[in-house]
Scaffold this active site. Sequence first.
Site: not given
Length: 412
Positions: A37, A122, A147, A159, A220, A222, A246, A272, A293, A322, A349, A412
């Site tokens: 990504n 999610h 989640r 986010y 999560d 994050h 997570e 992840e 993950r 993930h 997930e 983040w």
Amino acid sequence: MAIERIDVDVTSPGRNFVTAVVTTSDGVVGLGDATLNGRELAVASYLRDHVAPTLLGRDESQIESIWQYLYRSPYWRRGPVTMAAVAAIDMALWDIAAKKAGVPLYKLLGGASRTGLLSYAHASGTTIERLNEAIHGYVEQGFQAVRIQAGVPGLDQIYGVHDSAPGGKYEYEPAGRTAAGAPLRPTEETWDTRAYLRHLPTVFAGVREEFGPELRLLHDGHHRMSPIEAARLAKDIEPYDPFWLEDCTPGEDQSVLRLVRQHSVTPLAIGEVFNSVHDYQTLITERLIDYVRSSSTHAGGITGLRQIMAFAAVYGIRSGFHGPTDVSPVGMAANLHLGLAIHNFGIQEYMPHSETTLSVFRTSYRFEDGLLHPGETPGLGVDLDREAAAAHEYVPAYLPVNRLRDGSVHDW
Ligand code: CS2
Ligand code: MG
């Protein structure tokens, strides 16, 4: 037989994906996901310029040997770009092997250890009410695990937190496309950890009150907390029986998880952003996490992820692969085949891809009663319509940046 051709397709049907397309001398085609990504083109170049030329003419059935060759021989090991490239070739070779054997890939990996893969959706909402509406939508679709991410009073945009459309249909893309004419850079968000730590336990309380004890709830963090903040959160949500917390801290600092463990029994999931078994060494041997993950896409393919899960199995640690939309349908299928086969599967997930994505990548995995199954098509079970894919050109898109209220850059 031998590897005759390797193409690297970059396409953007709703979001960017990088796919290695490996063709053998007897005409079998295998697919591998190399999507990283926000850094897609770096992996595409790594594959096209540095990997593909070295593999032409090699025996495509030597999957382990090719994995070791790509991992050890360049001298520069690991790292997300390298390991996504290794992953794509590895997946494509497994796809070819299973197609040649005429079996779905999980049968080459030891066969099914279960009837289906427990998966989580999610759910999110800017308020607890909106979050609960989203969860109702997923429960109606059959999900047994969700989640939960929620807005924090006083913070504008977080986010992963959006309100879903009526009926629980909830789609968002982790990476935002840059608007035409706008500067090519990520969007920015503002973060306040104290406000989040105060608020999150009330979110868990509000969801438990609405749904009772049975629904599995995940969250999560994050990577946004310091070790002591993470310990506090893990302790504060413990009464609501979380399935996992997570990425409570940035995972590369493995030993800090000892502190979190000392303060709570909330199960922890990390990995992840990891890309090899070595990233997990302390976490696994000291049993500092409960769930791995990683995805096959970012951890060196099926061979790399299988290595991690074999190591984790010795310590009773399970998978939580993930599965966001930035793992392509090819990477998702690889995760599902491995998850079905290994003994220490935990949960998968599942963030479904958009209809546009699925019009280009044709999948045969299915979701029923909260469980995913990779399907019975030989190989990974995913086809890429390359002509349709070519019509969706790469569009630069970046993950957001997070700053504290004083402007300093934050995780983040
Ligand atoms: C998230 C991801 O799925 C998750 O748990 O953390 O959406 C993650 O932010 C993206 O995959 C980043 O590319
Ligand atoms: Mg995550």
